[in-house]
Design an enzyme around this catalytic site. Structure first.
Site, PDB file in Angstrom:
ATOM      1  N   THR A 240     -25.735  19.052 -10.930  1.00 32.48           N
ATOM      2  CA  THR A 240     -26.310  18.101  -9.708  1.00 32.48           C
ATOM      3  C   THR A 240     -27.598  17.743 -10.284  1.00 32.48           C
ATOM      4  O   THR A 240     -28.056  18.050 -11.385  1.00 32.48           O
ATOM      5  CB  THR A 240     -26.582  19.460  -8.739  1.00 32.48           C
ATOM      6  N   ARG A 268     -13.784  21.067  -0.515  1.00 27.17           N
ATOM      7  CA  ARG A 268     -14.978  22.186  -0.720  1.00 27.17           C
ATOM      8  C   ARG A 268     -16.474  21.497  -0.800  1.00 27.17           C
ATOM      9  O   ARG A 268     -16.367  20.441  -1.305  1.00 27.17           O
ATOM     10  CB  ARG A 268     -14.698  22.800  -2.059  1.00 27.17           C
ATOM     11  N   GLY A 270     -20.339  22.217  -1.446  1.00 25.00           N
ATOM     12  CA  GLY A 270     -21.237  23.163  -1.962  1.00 25.00           C
ATOM     13  C   GLY A 270     -22.698  23.148  -1.114  1.00 25.00           C
ATOM     14  O   GLY A 270     -22.592  22.623   0.111  1.00 25.00           O
ATOM     15  N   ASP A 271     -23.768  23.454  -1.793  1.00 22.07           N
ATOM     16  CA  ASP A 271     -24.952  23.639  -1.083  1.00 22.07           C
ATOM     17  C   ASP A 271     -25.545  22.119  -1.150  1.00 22.07           C
ATOM     18  O   ASP A 271     -26.581  21.851  -0.163  1.00 22.07           O
ATOM     19  CB  ASP A 271     -25.790  24.442  -1.526  1.00 22.07           C
ATOM     20  N   THR A 291     -30.174  23.723  -7.672  1.00 23.98           N
ATOM     21  CA  THR A 291     -28.843  23.648  -8.500  1.00 23.98           C
ATOM     22  C   THR A 291     -28.372  24.750  -8.922  1.00 23.98           C
ATOM     23  O   THR A 291     -29.080  26.050  -9.153  1.00 23.98           O
ATOM     24  CB  THR A 291     -29.210  22.755  -9.860  1.00 23.98           C
ATOM     25  N   GLY A 292     -27.150  24.948  -9.056  1.00 21.54           N
ATOM     26  CA  GLY A 292     -26.377  26.054  -9.276  1.00 21.54           C
ATOM     27  C   GLY A 292     -25.178  26.410  -8.369  1.00 21.54           C
ATOM     28  O   GLY A 292     -24.713  25.652  -7.689  1.00 21.54           O
ATOM     29  N   GLY A 294     -23.628  26.920  -5.562  1.00 18.90           N
ATOM     30  CA  GLY A 294     -23.723  26.435  -4.212  1.00 18.90           C
ATOM     31  C   GLY A 294     -23.337  27.594  -3.153  1.00 18.90           C
ATOM     32  O   GLY A 294     -24.071  27.779  -2.118  1.00 18.90           O
TER      33      GLY A 294
HETATM   34  N1  ASP Z   1     -24.852  23.395  -6.364  1.00 15.84           N
HETATM   35  C1  ASP Z   1     -23.681  22.563  -6.553  1.00 15.84           C
HETATM   36  C2  ASP Z   1     -22.484  22.917  -5.992  1.00 15.84           C
HETATM   37  O1  ASP Z   1     -22.485  23.957  -5.625  1.00 15.84           O
HETATM   38  C3  ASP Z   1     -23.476  22.468  -8.138  1.00 15.84           C
HETATM   39  C4  ASP Z   1     -24.453  22.776  -9.060  1.00 15.84           C
HETATM   40  O2  ASP Z   1     -25.718  22.579  -8.892  1.00 15.84           O
HETATM   41  O3  ASP Z   1     -24.165  22.965 -10.223  1.00 15.84           O
HETATM   42  O4  ASP Z   1     -21.717  22.014  -5.506  1.00 15.84           O
END
Ligand code: ASP
Length: 401
Positions: A240, A268, A270-271, A291-292, A294
Site C-alpha cells: 500500500t 475483498r 481491506g482497510d 499499511t499492513g 487490513g
Molecule cells: N492494508 C492493505 C490491505 O489490507 C494491505 C497493506 O497495506 O499491505 O489491503
C-alpha cells in the site's frame, strides 16, 4: 511494513531504534522527546510510507509553491500507482484469486472537510485520482466495484489492463502450484505424485519448491525474477502507499491507495479505502494512515483512533502506539498469533510533529529491511519506525523454516 517489496530507499537510516522489551517504554519516551524537540512547527511537511520516497521532491516543491495539500499527497501516491514494478499498488498490482486486479483507495481533504473512497475498482490505474473525483463530483463518499469503475469512465479515466506480463505469470504460478484444478492433471504423461509417501514435511516443501521453480521457468518468468515470484506465491504480499501533507498555513490532507492482499477473494476490501481505518485527516488535529494487515486495522479503526488520541493530547507516537496496543488487545497479547500480523501507522500532527510506528520491526522474509517512514520537510529522508515489539513479523500462511 506492508509496502512494495522493492526497496526504493537510498538514504541511510539514522540510528537504530530496535527495542528490547525492558527498555522499550523509556526509549519510546526519549524518541518522542527527540521528535518533538527537533520537528515541532516544521511546515510544510509531507510524510509517506517508504514506497513514496522517490516521489517526495516534486510533491514538496508543489506544496511549498502554494499547492493544495491533497493534490500534493496525490502526486506522491500516483508514482507507485503508475509504476508497473510496484506490485502493491495500481498498474502491476498483484491480482485477486481470479487474476483480476482490484484496487482500493480513499482520501480526506482537511481544508474543506471532505472525503472520497473507492473499493474493489477494476481497470482504472489511479484510484487515488478517482477518489478525488468522487469527493468533488458526487454527493457520495464511497463507490465500490462496477459502479466505481463506471463513474471513473464517465469522468474520463481510461479503462486499462492492470495486469502486467509479470503479474499475470506470477498469478498463473500461484494457480498452478496452489490450487487443485490448474496445472497438468492425472492424464498428463509427465504426471508425478507431488508428495510421495514417507516424506517429511521438509521434504515435501523441497519437492514443492522444485516444482514451483520448474513451473516458473515453463511460464517464462525471467530467471532473476523467479525467487521473488515464488516468494509472492508462498507468502501472498500486501502492500500500500499512504501519504499525508501539511502546508505552512496548517491545511492538512491524506490519501491511501493499494491493490490490497495478493490472491484475495474477489470483492475483498481491506482497510485502505475505509475512511477512519486506512486514512483519516482532521484539519483541527492532523492526518494518519496505515499499511499492513487490513482486517486488523479495520477492527481498531486505526487512523481515526490515532487522530482522536491526538485530539485528547497524546503525541503522534503515543497515539499510534495506543492503536497498536488495541490490536494486541484483540488477541489478548498472544504473540503466537500476533506474529502473523503486520501493521505500520504514519502520523502527522498539525504542528508538523510526525511519527512512524509499527507492531514489529519488519518482515521475517526481508531481514535487514526495517519498516520506514519517508519524510520531506525541506530535507528528504527515511527513518526507521518505532516498533512496539522487538523482532520481525512472520509471513502468513505459516510454513516450515
Ligand atoms: N492494508 C492493505 C490491505 O489490507 C494491505 C497493506 O497495506 O499491505 O489491503
Amino acid at each position: 511494513m506492508a509496502f512494495s517489496r522493492r526497496d526504493f530507499l537510498t538514504t541511510a537510516v539514522v540510528g537504530s531504534l530496535s527495542l528490547g522489551l525492558e527498555s522499550q517504554e523509556q526509549k519510546q519516551q526519549d524518541s518522542r522527546k527527540a521528535q518533538t524537540r527537533t520537528l515541532a512547527g516544521k511546515r510544510p511537511i509531507i510524510v509517506s510510507s517508504a514506497n513514496g520516497y522517490n516521489y517526495l521532491d516534486d510533491a514538496y516543491n508543489f506544496l511549498r509553491g502554494g499547492g493544495d495539500t491533497l493534490d500534493a499527497a496525490l502526486r506522491v501516491v500516483k508514482g507507485p500507482e503508475d509504476d508497473p514494478n510496484d506490485h502493491s499498488v495500481g498498474l502491476g498490482g498483484l491480482p485477486n484469486e481470479e487474476g483480476v486486479v482490484e484496487l482500493d483507495a480513499c482520501c480526506m481533504h482537511g481544508p474543506s472537510r471532505r472525503a472520497g473512497a473507492v473499493g474493489g475498482i477494476r481497470n482504472i490505474k489511479n484510484p487515488s485520482q478517482v477518489v478525488k473525483a468522487v469527493m468533488e463530483h458526487t454527493g457520495h463518499v464511497f463507490l465500490v466495484g462496477d459502479g466505481a469503475e463506471r463513474f471513473a469512465v464517465a469522468q474520463g479515466f481510461p479503462r486499462e489492463t492492470l495486469l502486467t506480463d509479470y503479474s499475470r505469470k506470477v498469478w498463473l504460478l500461484w494457480k498452478e502450484t496452489h490450487s487443485d484444478w490448474w496445472g497438468p492433471g492425472l492424464a498428463d504423461p509427465n504426471w508425478k505424485k507431488r508428495f510421495p509417501a514417507g516424506k517429511s514435511q521438509k521434504d515435501e516443501w523441497q519437492i514443492r519448491m522444485k516444482r514451483m521453480k520448474e513451473v516458473a521457468a515453463q511460464l517464462g518468468i525471467a530467471p532473476e525474477q523467479r525467487a521473488t515470484a515464488i516468494r509472492e506465491v508462498i507468502f501472498p504480499p500486501t502492500g500500500t502507499i499512504h501519504c499525508s501533507a501539511l502546508n505552512d498555513r496548517g491545511d492538512i490532507s491524506g490519501c491511501t491507495t493499494t491493490s490490497g492482499l495478493a490472491w484475495k477473494l474477489p470483492g475483498r476490501v481491506g482497510d485502505s479505502p475505509i475512511i477512519g481505518a486506512g486514512c483519516y485527516a482532521d484539519q483541527d488535529v492532523g492526518s494518519a494512515g496505515a499499511t499492513g494487515s487490513g482486517e486488523e486495522n479495520i477492527k481498531v479503526a486505526g487512523a481515526h483512533t490515532i487522530i482522536e488520541n491526538m485530539r485528547k493530547g497524546m503525541s503522534p507516537l503515543e497515539a499510534g502506539t495506543d492503536a497498536l496496543k488495541r490490536i494486541v488487545r484483540n488477541y489478548n497479547g498472544d504473540r503466537d498469533r500476533l506474529k502473523f500480523i503486520d501493521m505500520t501507522y504514519y502520523i502527522l500532527r498539525k504542528d508538523g510533529v510526525y511519527a512512524g510506528v509499527s507492531l514489529w520491526e519488519g518482515y521475517a522474509s526481508e531481514p535487514g529491511k526495517p519498516h520506514r517512514i519517508a519524510i520531506h520537510d525541506g530535507s528528504k529522508r527515511a527513518e526507521k519506525t518505532v516498533n512496539l515489539f522487538p523482532g520481525l513479523s512472520q509471513e502468513w500462511p505459516p510454513t516450515p523454516a
